[in-house]
Design a protein around this motif. Sequence first.
Motif, mmCIF file in Angstrom:
data_model
loop_
_atom_site.group_PDB
_atom_site.id
_atom_site.type_symbol
_atom_site.label_atom_id
_atom_site.label_comp_id
_atom_site.label_asym_id
_atom_site.label_seq_id
_atom_site.Cartn_x
_atom_site.Cartn_y
_atom_site.Cartn_z
ATOM 1 N N ALA A 241 3.873 -6.563 -6.722
ATOM 2 C CA ALA A 241 4.429 -7.920 -6.660
ATOM 3 C C ALA A 241 3.392 -8.827 -5.998
ATOM 4 O O ALA A 241 2.970 -8.575 -4.869
ATOM 5 N N THR A 244 3.747 -12.827 -2.606
ATOM 6 C CA THR A 244 3.763 -12.980 -1.152
ATOM 7 C C THR A 244 2.592 -13.855 -0.716
ATOM 8 O O THR A 244 1.635 -14.042 -1.474
ATOM 9 N N LYS A 255 5.870 -11.055 -10.303
ATOM 10 C CA LYS A 255 6.779 -11.781 -9.418
ATOM 11 C C LYS A 255 8.160 -11.137 -9.489
ATOM 12 O O LYS A 255 8.689 -10.896 -10.573
ATOM 13 N N THR A 321 7.188 -4.726 -7.052
ATOM 14 C CA THR A 321 7.706 -4.252 -5.772
ATOM 15 C C THR A 321 6.745 -4.628 -4.647
ATOM 16 O O THR A 321 5.535 -4.449 -4.763
ATOM 17 N N ARG A 322 7.298 -5.149 -3.579
ATOM 18 C CA ARG A 322 6.490 -5.505 -2.404
ATOM 19 C C ARG A 322 6.370 -4.310 -1.452
ATOM 20 O O ARG A 322 7.325 -3.560 -1.280
ATOM 21 N N TYR A 323 5.214 -4.177 -0.828
ATOM 22 C CA TYR A 323 4.975 -3.253 0.287
ATOM 23 C C TYR A 323 5.087 -1.772 -0.107
ATOM 24 O O TYR A 323 5.559 -0.946 0.676
#
Length: 361
Positions: A241, A244, A255, A321-323
């Motif tokens: 993703a 951020t 996104k 997906t973040r992180y």
Amino acid sequence: MTKLDGTLQMLKDLTDAKGIPGNEREPREVMKQYITPFADEVTTDGLGSLIAKKVGNADGPKIMVAGHLDEVGFMVTQIDDKGFIRFQTVGGWWSQVMLAQRVTIVTRKGDVTGVIGSKPPHILSPEARKKPVEIKDMFIDIGASSREEVVEWGVKPGDMVVPYFEFTVMNNEKMLLAKAWDNRIGCAIAIDVLRQLKGENHPNVVYGVGTVQEEVGLRGARTSAQTIEPDIAFGVDVGIAGDTPGVSDKEAQGKMGDGPQIILYDASMVSHKGLRDFVTDLADELNIPYQYDAIAGGGTDSGAIHLTHKGVPALSITIATRYIHSHAAMLHRDDYENAVKLIVEVIKRLDRETVNQITFD
């Protein structure tokens, strides 16, 4: 806490399960529990990948939908005289997300809680404080005072160490926070694809697969694909993703909430053009949102699957997906649900003639 519906409970059960590469029994049992009601047969290959088979037309092409069961974690390698534990990373880790994080060591006697530690910054030189702590200088503290105490508690070299984090629904209930989205979300997609095909006519045989040891070389994808010999394959996984602060579109296009990602290229494969066009044309026709991405590094199970048997047209479909590869990652429920919808609609149209046309497109 938000009351969990059936889907959220499944996602919680999958992500809370503990399973690093080579230790996937617990998530495999969770996936088996959820996918068995929608499958005609559930088996495992020799490495432990779960293979759930659903027959539409027994003479039709074989369609493989694969997510991997394993998550990044650690393995106990040494115990020192004072009871501190040295470890090996299993899968890719960035040192800056590791320190002071809680972990669970899974032993034959039960789970043991620990925390990742290092030399405190207060006693480092100003120059040393500016540098990230190297993983080789970290250890796990379980509150023991000696090697004998650690052994008494059941910890021994080879035991898996798993990040600790509980599944959480955010204030925006579309946003879901958990460990192991990489790649229990792919396993969830495989389960829900078979669920939505229950009672539906489809001109093929569908395999929902939970592969093992993806994070250390796409290993279970290779053995499960050799077992199935699919005609078409989808690797379902997490993607990056890029929404951020500090990330440009040039670095990462994805996104959250804009639909599943169609991967054009990664380090493990070039996506099959005919299959990619078929999928995106259908998404356009049905107004299912999607987005493109290309990843210079890394790969998915598709990279191993497409090289098996005589060669398999394959496509990676991922969830922004973040992180990822940390204790807590975040994704958007709509992306997950749209990925399931898209794959189901594609499968309904993959008869033998269409697969032949795609293969040679």
